[in-house]
Design a protein around this motif. Structure first.
Motif, PDB file in Angstrom:
ATOM      1  N   LYS A 195       0.779  -1.354  -0.216  1.00 35.72           N
ATOM      2  CA  LYS A 195       0.045  -0.027  -0.144  1.00 35.72           C
ATOM      3  C   LYS A 195       0.925   1.209   0.087  1.00 35.72           C
ATOM      4  O   LYS A 195       0.654   2.154  -0.632  1.00 35.72           O
ATOM      5  N   ASP A 198       2.497   1.669  -3.362  1.00 37.67           N
ATOM      6  CA  ASP A 198       1.540   2.111  -4.272  1.00 37.67           C
ATOM      7  C   ASP A 198       1.198   3.618  -3.996  1.00 37.67           C
ATOM      8  O   ASP A 198       1.056   4.098  -5.172  1.00 37.67           O
ATOM      9  N   ARG A 199       1.335   4.181  -2.866  1.00 38.15           N
ATOM     10  CA  ARG A 199       0.897   5.353  -2.827  1.00 38.15           C
ATOM     11  C   ARG A 199       1.879   6.107  -3.150  1.00 38.15           C
ATOM     12  O   ARG A 199       1.836   7.293  -3.708  1.00 38.15           O
ATOM     13  N   VAL A 204      -2.328   4.615  -5.923  1.00 35.89           N
ATOM     14  CA  VAL A 204      -3.404   4.323  -5.010  1.00 35.89           C
ATOM     15  C   VAL A 204      -5.002   4.618  -5.640  1.00 35.89           C
ATOM     16  O   VAL A 204      -5.534   5.538  -6.463  1.00 35.89           O
ATOM     17  N   THR A 206      -8.334   5.585  -5.659  1.00 36.18           N
ATOM     18  CA  THR A 206      -8.863   6.755  -4.762  1.00 36.18           C
ATOM     19  C   THR A 206     -10.327   6.426  -4.314  1.00 36.18           C
ATOM     20  O   THR A 206     -10.662   6.731  -2.908  1.00 36.18           O
ATOM     21  N   THR A 211      -8.213  -2.904  -1.382  1.00 37.43           N
ATOM     22  CA  THR A 211      -6.705  -2.648  -1.974  1.00 37.43           C
ATOM     23  C   THR A 211      -6.497  -3.852  -2.691  1.00 37.43           C
ATOM     24  O   THR A 211      -7.055  -5.147  -2.370  1.00 37.43           O
TER      25      THR A 211
END
Ligand SMILES: [Zn+2]
Length: 249
Positions: A195, A198-199, A204, A206, A211
């Motif tokens: 996570k 990915d951010r 991400v 939205t 996830t």
């Protein structure tokens, strides 16, 4: 609702619908060029992290910290580092030990969290092992930062003659949130790491709460994690929360 509070509360306490802010930038001690006088209030809290540069990052990008997951049996960032051919890049990408301390910032008188690399940690450890200085919570230290110096001379840890804490300072020390430091050292799960990556890479999702599931399966490893640690003499201007989530507020 495990954390319900009954009885007297303070107006300044976050409670109820307000999500607890776990990553307030003001709580971090930032080392500036020159003198940084502090009092260590806690023992060192050790953790293992990577410095991750996002896909297509330029040379000015120093990366962001992303916790190593090798303790769970695998770590895609350890694998990526291993696959690198350039020695310097490989060294940079490997997992590194770092340490959190709860400290008193002498400039502001406030409790802060200090996040240090091996260079500062080993300087403090040298004092702790020195018979005349000993326990580094018993005196102030000055972390002298020379930003223009050679990398191995960036940080000098200097002891300042022993003075006991005042009653007010002692009370700050007594209130130091050791559980918070401990939580921040918790290794990320594979999913938390994914996570966070990915951010950082802007991937991400939205609107969806789901996830993308992590394809990797955790392989059980009975042996200690094979993280090859390197020393890190750089400080980062980035303070990720311990759970891999973005700061809430
Ligand atoms: Zn790793």
């Amino acid at each position: 609702m495990a954390n319900q509070v009954f009885g007297e509360v303070s107006y300044s306490d976050d409670s109820g619908k307000f999500k607890k802010n776990t990553n307030n930038k003001d709580q971090w001690m930032r080392l500036v060029d020159g003198e940084n006088e502090i009092r260590l209030l806690t023992a060192p809290y050790q953790y293992v992290t990577h410095k991750y540069k996002k896909v297509g990052a330029g040379t000015k990008d120093y990366g962001e910290k992303v916790g190593c997951t090798m303790i769970h049996g695998s770590c895609q960032l350890c694998d990526a580092a291993e696959a690198m051919e350039d020695d310097a890049a490989k060294r940079d990408a490997k997992a590194k030990q770092r340490w959190f301390y709860g400290i008193l910032d002498r400039k502001t008188g406030a409790y802060k969290i200090l996040d240090v690399s091996y260079a500062v940690y080993s300087g403090i450890r040298d004092l702790a092992r020195n018979a005349k200085w000993g326990d580094p919570t018993k005196y102030d230290i000055n972390i002298l930062v020379k930003k223009d110096a050679a990398p191995n001379e960036y940080y000098t840890v200097q002891p300042i003659p022993k003075e006991p804490l005042t009653a007010a300072e002692q009370s700050i020390k007594d209130k130091a949130d050791l559980e918070d430091l401990k939580r921040r050292c918790q290794p990320l799960t594979l999913e938390q790491q994914q996570k966070r990556l990915d951010r950082i890479n802007g991937l991400v999702d939205t609107d969806a709460k789901t996830t993308k599931s992590v394809a990797k399966t955790v392989t059980k490893s009975a042996a200690a994690p094979a993280v090859e640690l390197a020393t890190d003499d750089t400080e980062l201007e980035d303070f990720p929360p311990y759970d891999g989530e973005e700061a809430s507020a």
